[in-house]
Scaffold this motif. Structure first.
Motif, PDB file in Angstrom:
ATOM      1  N   LEU A  35       0.825  -1.200   0.000  1.00 56.01           N
ATOM      2  CA  LEU A  35       0.000   0.000   0.000  1.00 56.01           C
ATOM      3  C   LEU A  35       0.860   1.252   0.000  1.00 56.01           C
ATOM      4  O   LEU A  35       1.844   1.355   0.734  1.00 56.01           O
ATOM      5  CB  LEU A  35      -0.919   0.015   1.240  1.00 56.01           C
ATOM      6  CG  LEU A  35      -2.062  -0.996   1.261  1.00 56.01           C
ATOM      7  CD1 LEU A  35      -2.750  -0.974   2.613  1.00 56.01           C
ATOM      8  CD2 LEU A  35      -3.062  -0.689   0.160  1.00 56.01           C
ATOM      9  N   GLU A  36       0.463   2.230  -0.797  1.00 63.75           N
ATOM     10  CA  GLU A  36       1.201   3.491  -0.882  1.00 63.75           C
ATOM     11  C   GLU A  36       0.512   4.566  -0.065  1.00 63.75           C
ATOM     12  O   GLU A  36      -0.714   4.673  -0.075  1.00 63.75           O
ATOM     13  CB  GLU A  36       1.324   3.931  -2.341  1.00 63.75           C
ATOM     14  CG  GLU A  36       2.126   2.968  -3.214  1.00 63.75           C
ATOM     15  CD  GLU A  36       2.253   3.463  -4.641  1.00 63.75           C
ATOM     16  OE1 GLU A  36       1.716   4.560  -4.944  1.00 63.75           O
ATOM     17  OE2 GLU A  36       2.881   2.756  -5.455  1.00 63.75           O
ATOM     18  N   GLY A  37       1.291   5.363   0.663  1.00 67.38           N
ATOM     19  CA  GLY A  37       0.743   6.472   1.432  1.00 67.38           C
ATOM     20  C   GLY A  37       0.143   6.088   2.755  1.00 67.38           C
ATOM     21  O   GLY A  37      -0.439   6.932   3.443  1.00 67.38           O
ATOM     22  N   VAL A  38       0.243   4.811   3.130  1.00 66.52           N
ATOM     23  CA  VAL A  38      -0.318   4.326   4.402  1.00 66.52           C
ATOM     24  C   VAL A  38       0.759   3.518   5.120  1.00 66.52           C
ATOM     25  O   VAL A  38       1.411   2.659   4.514  1.00 66.52           O
ATOM     26  CB  VAL A  38      -1.552   3.432   4.172  1.00 66.52           C
ATOM     27  CG1 VAL A  38      -2.107   2.937   5.500  1.00 66.52           C
ATOM     28  CG2 VAL A  38      -2.627   4.187   3.406  1.00 66.52           C
ATOM     29  N   ALA A  39       0.968   3.802   6.398  1.00 69.17           N
ATOM     30  CA  ALA A  39       1.924   3.026   7.186  1.00 69.17           C
ATOM     31  C   ALA A  39       1.301   1.678   7.520  1.00 69.17           C
ATOM     32  O   ALA A  39       0.202   1.626   8.085  1.00 69.17           O
ATOM     33  CB  ALA A  39       2.307   3.774   8.451  1.00 69.17           C
ATOM     34  N   VAL A  40       1.958   0.603   7.172  1.00 72.22           N
ATOM     35  CA  VAL A  40       1.422  -0.743   7.407  1.00 72.22           C
ATOM     36  C   VAL A  40       2.229  -1.427   8.505  1.00 72.22           C
ATOM     37  O   VAL A  40       3.450  -1.502   8.434  1.00 72.22           O
ATOM     38  CB  VAL A  40       1.458  -1.595   6.119  1.00 72.22           C
ATOM     39  CG1 VAL A  40       0.937  -3.000   6.396  1.00 72.22           C
ATOM     40  CG2 VAL A  40       0.638  -0.922   5.027  1.00 72.22           C
ATOM     41  N   SER A  41       1.515  -1.908   9.510  1.00 71.46           N
ATOM     42  CA  SER A  41       2.134  -2.658  10.601  1.00 71.46           C
ATOM     43  C   SER A  41       1.666  -4.100  10.477  1.00 71.46           C
ATOM     44  O   SER A  41       0.513  -4.411  10.752  1.00 71.46           O
ATOM     45  CB  SER A  41       1.736  -2.068  11.955  1.00 71.46           C
ATOM     46  OG  SER A  41       2.372  -2.750  13.007  1.00 71.46           O
ATOM     47  N   THR A  42       2.563  -4.967  10.012  1.00 64.62           N
ATOM     48  CA  THR A  42       2.202  -6.352   9.744  1.00 64.62           C
ATOM     49  C   THR A  42       2.524  -7.247  10.922  1.00 64.62           C
ATOM     50  O   THR A  42       3.639  -7.232  11.437  1.00 64.62           O
ATOM     51  CB  THR A  42       2.932  -6.873   8.484  1.00 64.62           C
ATOM     52  OG1 THR A  42       2.684  -5.987   7.383  1.00 64.62           O
ATOM     53  CG2 THR A  42       2.457  -8.261   8.121  1.00 64.62           C
ATOM     54  N   VAL A  43       1.543  -8.009  11.347  1.00 65.38           N
ATOM     55  CA  VAL A  43       1.695  -8.937  12.470  1.00 65.38           C
ATOM     56  C   VAL A  43       1.884 -10.333  11.908  1.00 65.38           C
ATOM     57  O   VAL A  43       1.100 -10.792  11.077  1.00 65.38           O
ATOM     58  CB  VAL A  43       0.447  -8.884  13.382  1.00 65.38           C
ATOM     59  CG1 VAL A  43       0.548  -9.940  14.468  1.00 65.38           C
ATOM     60  CG2 VAL A  43       0.291  -7.500  13.965  1.00 65.38           C
ATOM     61  N   ILE A  44       2.902 -11.008  12.360  1.00 70.91           N
ATOM     62  CA  ILE A  44       3.197 -12.369  11.876  1.00 70.91           C
ATOM     63  C   ILE A  44       2.514 -13.394  12.789  1.00 70.91           C
ATOM     64  O   ILE A  44       2.599 -13.286  14.000  1.00 70.91           O
ATOM     65  CB  ILE A  44       4.721 -12.620  11.848  1.00 70.91           C
ATOM     66  CG1 ILE A  44       5.410 -11.557  11.000  1.00 70.91           C
ATOM     67  CG2 ILE A  44       4.987 -14.018  11.309  1.00 70.91           C
ATOM     68  CD1 ILE A  44       4.929 -11.463   9.580  1.00 70.91           C
TER      69      ILE A  44
END
Length: 250
Positions: free
Chosen positions: A241-250
């Motif tokens: 995603l562009e322009g959005v901070a992504v916090s991915t949980v594993i």
């Protein structure tokens, strides 16, 4: 079945399979008839199409479900939702005013709120209110109106204006569908106003969704992905995603 009615329903079914939902007005324009005619087609002829809140949806369309069961949703992907909420808790600071959305995704977060010295929680969800009401460190603002048992939430004409009068630091928003082109959606149309008001008002907007929500379109659209500052998810595809901070949980 009337031939013209059958042709209209076939045309609408084709449009819905490719697009997910269709406003009644758009359906009437597509078929060149009145909205009343479309309503009559749907009520008098057998069809997989349903009319929900002024929008047409396919009962058999994989991105749309006719019935939302909160108990079932709470059991679905619970471990993942718990990990997502652990990550969401890292965004919260003492003294924050939080908007906490309805549904099941954010329920695991509520037990973690006792770790903070002082918080204010704004919600229109009865299950959220019940969970935080007993916490001595939380000041609760419960927004009222007509109660919708299926989602344990309230709705009213003035709910959006009530939210906009509040100073919200962080809006924690859940969703039932996330599609890169068609945006973020939910099951119930009464949820649209509070979600949109919280997104418009909050200093920080955080979308919290597990991977099962991606590639899904639900009947009630309420935001574009670009409306959020952060997305907390376990879906690795969201990293693009562009322009959005992504916090991915594993």
């Amino acid at each position: 079945m009337n031939d013209r009615s059958a042709q209209r329903l076939a045309m609408l079914q084709e449009a819905l399979v490719s697009g997910g939902t269709l406003h009644l007005r758009e359906a009437a324009e597509l078929c060149g008839v009145s909205e009343m005619t479309i309503r009559r087609d749907l009520t008098t002829q057998p069809s997989p199409i349903s009319l929900l809140g002024g929008r047409l949806v396919m009962a058999s369309y994989p991105g749309v479900a006719q019935v939302y069961d909160l108990t079932e949703q709470q059991a679905s992907h619970y471990q993942i939702k718990h990990r997502l909420c652990q990550r969401v808790a890292s965004f919260i600071e003492d003294g924050d005013t939080l908007f906490i959305d309805c549904g099941s995704t954010l329920i695991p977060l509520l037990s973690q709120l006792s770790h903070f010295r002082e918080l204010t929680v704004v919600t229109y969800a009865l299950n959220v209110a019940n969970a935080v009401a007993a916490l001595p460190n939380v000041r609760l603002v419960l927004l009222g109106g007509l109660f919708y048992a299926s989602s344990q939430s309230f709705g009213s004409d003035g709910i959006g204006a009530a939210i906009e009068r509040l100073g919200i630091n962080k809006a924690l928003i859940s969703a039932a569908g996330v599609d890169y082109e068609r945006g973020v959606s939910c099951f119930h149309f009464h949820e649209v106003a509070p979600k949109q008001a919280a997104i418009a008002t909050a200093m920080q907007r955080i979308l919290v969704v597990d991977a099962s929500k991606f590639g899904v379109v639900r009947p009630a659209y309420f935001a574009a992905l670009s409306d959020f500052d952060s997305v907390v998810t376990d879906d690795a595809r969201a990293a693009t995603l562009e322009g959005v901070a992504v916090s991915t949980v594993i």
